[in-house]
Write a protein that holds these residues in place. Structure first.
Motif, mmCIF file in Angstrom:
data_model
loop_
_atom_site.group_PDB
_atom_site.id
_atom_site.type_symbol
_atom_site.label_atom_id
_atom_site.label_comp_id
_atom_site.label_asym_id
_atom_site.label_seq_id
_atom_site.Cartn_x
_atom_site.Cartn_y
_atom_site.Cartn_z
ATOM 1 N N GLY A 411 0.844 -1.187 0.000
ATOM 2 C CA GLY A 411 0.000 0.000 0.000
ATOM 3 C C GLY A 411 0.876 1.232 0.000
ATOM 4 O O GLY A 411 1.738 1.376 0.860
ATOM 5 N N PHE A 412 0.696 2.128 -0.990
ATOM 6 C CA PHE A 412 1.551 3.301 -0.998
ATOM 7 C C PHE A 412 0.734 4.581 -0.984
ATOM 8 O O PHE A 412 -0.416 4.627 -1.402
ATOM 9 C CB PHE A 412 2.550 3.296 -2.166
ATOM 10 N N GLY A 413 1.373 5.608 -0.417
ATOM 11 C CA GLY A 413 0.695 6.875 -0.252
ATOM 12 C C GLY A 413 -0.095 6.916 1.041
ATOM 13 O O GLY A 413 -0.048 6.005 1.870
ATOM 14 N N THR A 414 -0.851 8.008 1.206
ATOM 15 C CA THR A 414 -1.550 8.252 2.466
ATOM 16 C C THR A 414 -3.020 7.869 2.427
ATOM 17 O O THR A 414 -3.707 7.998 3.430
ATOM 18 C CB THR A 414 -1.449 9.745 2.825
ATOM 19 N N ASP A 415 -3.501 7.390 1.276
ATOM 20 C CA ASP A 415 -4.945 7.155 1.161
ATOM 21 C C ASP A 415 -5.297 5.699 0.884
ATOM 22 O O ASP A 415 -6.434 5.390 0.575
ATOM 23 C CB ASP A 415 -5.524 8.053 0.051
ATOM 24 N N HIS A 416 -4.336 4.783 0.965
ATOM 25 C CA HIS A 416 -4.680 3.388 0.712
ATOM 26 C C HIS A 416 -5.355 2.784 1.946
ATOM 27 O O HIS A 416 -5.242 3.313 3.056
ATOM 28 C CB HIS A 416 -3.439 2.585 0.324
ATOM 29 N N ASP A 417 -6.046 1.701 1.747
ATOM 30 C CA ASP A 417 -6.756 1.022 2.832
ATOM 31 C C ASP A 417 -5.808 0.013 3.475
ATOM 32 O O ASP A 417 -5.723 -1.144 3.067
ATOM 33 C CB ASP A 417 -8.003 0.327 2.282
ATOM 34 N N ALA A 418 -5.090 0.476 4.500
ATOM 35 C CA ALA A 418 -4.080 -0.379 5.130
ATOM 36 C C ALA A 418 -4.709 -1.604 5.777
ATOM 37 O O ALA A 418 -4.144 -2.701 5.743
ATOM 38 C CB ALA A 418 -3.294 0.427 6.169
ATOM 39 N N SER A 419 -5.891 -1.438 6.378
ATOM 40 C CA SER A 419 -6.547 -2.574 7.020
ATOM 41 C C SER A 419 -6.896 -3.649 5.998
ATOM 42 O O SER A 419 -6.745 -4.848 6.248
ATOM 43 C CB SER A 419 -7.811 -2.105 7.753
ATOM 44 N N LEU A 420 -7.377 -3.218 4.838
ATOM 45 C CA LEU A 420 -7.701 -4.170 3.778
ATOM 46 C C LEU A 420 -6.458 -4.886 3.283
ATOM 47 O O LEU A 420 -6.430 -6.119 3.176
ATOM 48 C CB LEU A 420 -8.384 -3.448 2.618
ATOM 49 N N MET A 421 -5.404 -4.125 2.971
ATOM 50 C CA MET A 421 -4.184 -4.721 2.428
ATOM 51 C C MET A 421 -3.552 -5.689 3.429
ATOM 52 O O MET A 421 -3.064 -6.763 3.068
ATOM 53 C CB MET A 421 -3.191 -3.621 2.048
ATOM 54 N N HIS A 422 -3.573 -5.317 4.709
ATOM 55 C CA HIS A 422 -3.022 -6.201 5.736
ATOM 56 C C HIS A 422 -3.855 -7.470 5.856
ATOM 57 O O HIS A 422 -3.309 -8.575 5.982
ATOM 58 C CB HIS A 422 -2.964 -5.475 7.076
ATOM 59 N N SER A 423 -5.180 -7.339 5.796
ATOM 60 C CA SER A 423 -6.047 -8.513 5.917
ATOM 61 C C SER A 423 -5.848 -9.476 4.754
ATOM 62 O O SER A 423 -5.817 -10.694 4.937
ATOM 63 C CB SER A 423 -7.511 -8.075 5.989
ATOM 64 N N ILE A 424 -5.707 -8.936 3.539
ATOM 65 C CA ILE A 424 -5.482 -9.783 2.366
ATOM 66 C C ILE A 424 -4.199 -10.596 2.533
ATOM 67 O O ILE A 424 -4.164 -11.809 2.292
ATOM 68 C CB ILE A 424 -5.430 -8.939 1.092
ATOM 69 N N SER A 425 -3.143 -9.927 2.960
ATOM 70 C CA SER A 425 -1.861 -10.630 3.129
ATOM 71 C C SER A 425 -1.940 -11.637 4.272
ATOM 72 O O SER A 425 -1.422 -12.752 4.157
ATOM 73 C CB SER A 425 -0.736 -9.619 3.386
ATOM 74 N N GLU A 426 -2.602 -11.273 5.360
ATOM 75 C CA GLU A 426 -2.662 -12.151 6.526
ATOM 76 C C GLU A 426 -3.450 -13.422 6.218
ATOM 77 O O GLU A 426 -3.047 -14.523 6.595
ATOM 78 C CB GLU A 426 -3.312 -11.395 7.693
ATOM 79 N N ILE A 427 -4.563 -13.275 5.521
ATOM 80 C CA ILE A 427 -5.410 -14.435 5.216
ATOM 81 C C ILE A 427 -4.713 -15.388 4.248
ATOM 82 O O ILE A 427 -4.858 -16.608 4.333
ATOM 83 C CB ILE A 427 -6.759 -13.967 4.642
ATOM 84 N N SER A 428 -3.926 -14.844 3.338
ATOM 85 C CA SER A 428 -3.288 -15.678 2.306
ATOM 86 C C SER A 428 -1.896 -16.161 2.702
ATOM 87 O O SER A 428 -1.315 -17.000 2.010
ATOM 88 C CB SER A 428 -3.183 -14.891 0.995
ATOM 89 N N GLY A 429 -1.338 -15.620 3.786
ATOM 90 C CA GLY A 429 0.005 -16.030 4.196
ATOM 91 C C GLY A 429 1.101 -15.177 3.620
ATOM 92 O O GLY A 429 2.276 -15.560 3.643
ATOM 93 N N GLY A 430 0.761 -13.987 3.114
ATOM 94 C CA GLY A 430 1.759 -13.067 2.586
ATOM 95 C C GLY A 430 2.095 -11.978 3.584
ATOM 96 O O GLY A 430 1.734 -12.050 4.761
ATOM 97 N N THR A 431 2.804 -10.951 3.125
ATOM 98 C CA THR A 431 3.212 -9.840 3.983
ATOM 99 C C THR A 431 2.614 -8.544 3.460
ATOM 100 O O THR A 431 2.271 -8.424 2.281
ATOM 101 C CB THR A 431 4.740 -9.704 4.031
ATOM 102 N N PHE A 432 2.509 -7.542 4.334
ATOM 103 C CA PHE A 432 2.018 -6.219 3.962
ATOM 104 C C PHE A 432 3.123 -5.192 4.163
ATOM 105 O O PHE A 432 3.689 -5.082 5.251
ATOM 106 C CB PHE A 432 0.804 -5.838 4.814
ATOM 107 N N SER A 433 3.430 -4.445 3.108
ATOM 108 C CA SER A 433 4.440 -3.386 3.170
ATOM 109 C C SER A 433 3.789 -2.028 2.970
ATOM 110 O O SER A 433 2.904 -1.867 2.125
ATOM 111 C CB SER A 433 5.523 -3.602 2.103
#
Length: 708
Positions: A411-433
């Motif tokens: 997620g880049f910039g100040t307006d991305h949905d960090a909660s969404l991006m983190h949840s996607i990575s967490e559920i699939s076994g990836g990482t969130f940057s």
């Protein structure tokens, strides 16, 4: 600030800002508008001179839309306007008559090299965006001069055939197939035949197991309800990286001869309207770097999404031809429309699900700067929206709950949905940057790719077994890794999955240890690792020795093992981050800061802190950074939430993520980086700094006063 590279990123991040024009009545109409041509930076200048040509085929130059532009300081814009008359904005080379280069002046009065305009695959001026009625036709025998051919990827771009249609119109091409089973065929025999050269021969096994009890001696009369044993795992190193005596050329040669596990990679790219201008240009440059570093046995497919999603090309091997086609497709995209993350993920999952053959390593990379505006998830203030509904079943964990295709989100910039991006990575076994400034896109991507291209272990499971009938396991601390203890408490299992070369994992096992009546020692447990070799596809196992502690009648005070204490600190810090985030989301920022400060105080009294342990220093610096990003609701919304979630992702998976300045060599927050990641980061930074045009732009930016 430290390093020169840090100054580069800060200069770009702080000075190249988006400008949002308001309507005459003062109301924001929600759209971006172009600046006057005198205040705009030529689109071609958004990418480094040599590397821009490396990424962007000379015959398919794509100007960036005028809907998102850059406002530069006046002094810079004047010099930029003056230099634009002397520099071709397509190739960024000097224009001077009489040096073998014909000059073409368009109807809008902007001038370019004749051969550059002839290669320009549309009729829009790259500088002012005006539409041309006429454009010269390139002669087949004309050889563009004045361009460096030092970079291999640039040579690929120069060999691209003339396109038969305008690739900017990718979104109106023919219908996609119903089934994505058109992936390019694989040929792994040469890789498997040489697989024994991949790992460092100084190591007998791919995984090394070490165990550390919290104390080595305990009085017989004492019993423990929560005696802690650290299980430490480390994957073997890649030979070319492990040997420090090798020169750069020798490392490159050894890496090319020492095979690794090939990768199937799908990148899902946000090209919505908010990605216009600098963001899209930097994203294209980062994708060019990624394409350059994939091998001929790796396969890549790209999904681009805005209001809808489109597969730009199927899974294709990154041979010379594959790289050419990938470069052209990536350069063809333009930014417009809304943000449909769910559809982009669905297409990415479908590419993986429908493929007829599979490389040993598979992963999806998702990059976005915004929120899902189409599906409405994450747009309200609800703390627990149904993020899982956005993730297709094909890339969720399987029926046996083992992660198969991790999605690494950025997620880049100040307006991305960090909660969404983190949840996607967490559920699939990836990482969130969290990419705070757009200039870090390439570095963050490089760090991730450095890991994916060095997988040495797959399907790793860690089995823990009690070796004393009187003992039983009380808990397993494994972060986000799935774990469970058997009903009788005699065995425990942790599902780890893939390990990169040199990557380490630490798990804390708690056991109930009874008092001893006469025995001088107590056997506690042993550890067994079962995993698959990604090249040979064979299952392998390795075991540790039995963990024992001495049980004298009387024992003096023994200090806690620093190895165990170090990992306890990591879990304490991660728990504090979770609690602080919960408080912050509920509006209690003061309480969130207090939680982090209390954690710092607790950690400062530990054995690790007294010895100035490196992990303690990093955790302390990270907690302080989080406190600073919670000083106000605005700061938390802009960067605090994303920074904390990226830190949690890193600590829970024990894998490097990008956040703040974590990819910088001088940063204290560099936990879990592997040599492969560091090497790829070094290449990424050299890729940018070697560009003369970028250095000139940065010199101009450094001369301007810094914003406060």
């Amino acid at each position: 600030m430290g390093s020169k590279w840090r100054k580069v990123k800060l200069s770009l991040g702080l000075n190249l800002c988006a400008y949002l024009r308001r309507t005459t009545d003062g109301d924001d109409d929600g759209d971006y508008h172009p600046l006057p041509s005198s205040e705009r930076l030529p689109d071609a200048a958004l990418l480094p001179s040599s590397n821009w040509e490396n990424m962007v085929p000379s015959r398919t130059t794509t100007p960036l839309p005028s809907s998102h532009c850059l406002r530069l300081p006046k002094s810079l814009s004047k010099s930029s306007s003056k230099s634009s008359k002397q520099t071709c904005s397509i190739c960024l080379m000097k224009m001077k008559q009489g040096y073998g280069h014909a000059i073409f002046t368009a109807e809008c009065s902007h001038s370019f090299h004749f051969h550059c305009v002839a290669s320009h695959d549309n009729q829009v001026c790259p500088v002012c965006r005006s539409k041309w009625k006429e454009i010269p036709i390139r002669s087949p025998g004309l050889d563009p001069g004045g361009r460096s051919r030092n970079d291999a990827l640039m040579d690929v771009a120069h060999r691209l055939p003339v396109p038969q249609r305008n690739l900017n119109q990718w979104h109106i091409r023919g219908p996609e197939p119903g089934v994505f089973n058109d992936d390019e065929s694989l040929d792994h025999l040469p890789v498997i035949a040489e697989s024994n050269n991949t790992l460092d021969n100084t190591s007998d096994t791919t995984i090394k197991i070490e165990t550390y009890p919290e104390v080595s001696t305990a009085p017989r009369s004492h019993s423990y309800d929560d005696f802690t044993i650290l299980v430490h795992l480390k994957a073997a190193a890649m030979a070319a990286i492990r040997n420090p005596s090798l020169s750069g050329d020798q490392v490159s040669l050894l890496q090319s001869r020492s095979p690794r596990a090939p990768v199937d990679l799908v990148t899902v790219l946000d090209i919505s309207g908010s990605m216009s201008g600098t963001k899209l240009a930097l994203l294209k440059r980062a994708m060019g770097f990624l394409i350059q570093n994939l091998g001929c046995n790796d396969r890549l497919s790209v999904i681009a999404f805005s209001s809808n999603a489109r597969r730009l090309f199927p899974l294709r091997r990154m041979s010379d031809i594959g790289q050419q086609q990938a470069l052209r497709a990536v350069n063809s995209v333009i930014a417009n429309g809304g943000t449909n993350i769910a559809e982009g993920l669905r297409k990415g999952g479908k590419v993986m699900e429908d493929r007829t053959e599979k490389n040993p390593v598979s992963s999806i990379i998702l990059l976005s700067d915004g929120r899902d505006t189409i599906n409405g998830v994450g747009m309200n203030s609800s703390y627990h929206p149904n993020y899982e509904s956005l993730i297709p079943l094909s890339i969720r964990s399987g029926s046996n709950r083992e992660f198969q295709i991790p999605v690494h989100t950025f997620g880049f910039g100040t307006d991305h949905d960090a909660s969404l991006m983190h949840s996607i990575s967490e559920i699939s076994g990836g990482t969130f940057s969290f990419i705070e400034t757009e200039t870090m896109i390439q570095d963050a991507l490089a760090q991730c790719i450095g890991g994916l291209l060095s997988v040495v272990v797959q399907e790793l499971q860690v089995c823990v077994e009690c070796m004393n009938p009187k003992l039983c396991l009380s808990s397993l601390k494994a972060g986000s890794y799935r774990s469970h203890v058997s009903a009788d408490g005699k065995t425990g299992l942790i599902h780890v999955g893939d390990l990169y070369a040199d990557e380490e994992r630490d798990f804390l096992v708690s056991v109930k240890v009874p008092a001893e009546s006469s025995q001088c020692e107590t056997s506690l447990l042993k550890v067994k690792c079962v995993y698959r070799d990604p090249l040979t596809k064979e299952m392998t196992s390795t075991e540790s020795g039995v963990v024992r502690i001495q049980r004298p009648k009387i024992a003096g005070q023994e200090e806690m093992s620093i190895e165990v204490d170090r990992q306890r600190n990591r879990f304490r810090a991660a728990d504090a981050m979770v609690e602080a985030r919960t408080a912050a989301e509920q509006g209690d920022l003061a309480g969130a800061v207090s939680i982090l400060e209390n954690c710092q105080r607790v950690l400062s009294e530990t054995v690790s802190a007294k010895s100035r342990d490196r992990l303690w220093v990093a955790l302390d610096a990270e907690l302080k950074e989080m406190e600073e990003r919670m000083v106000s609701r605005h700061v938390y919304e802009v960067s605090g939430r994303a920074y904390i979630l990226s830190g949690l992702s890193s600590h829970s998976w024990q894998r490097a993520t990008a956040r703040g300045d974590s990819t910088d060599g001088s940063s204290l927050v560099q936990a879990y980086q592997t040599p492969s990641m560091v090497e790829m980061l070094t290449q990424s930074q050299a890729f940018l700094l070697s560009s003369p045009s970028t250095q000139g732009l940065l010199q101009s930016l450094w001369s301007q006063p810094k914003p406060r």
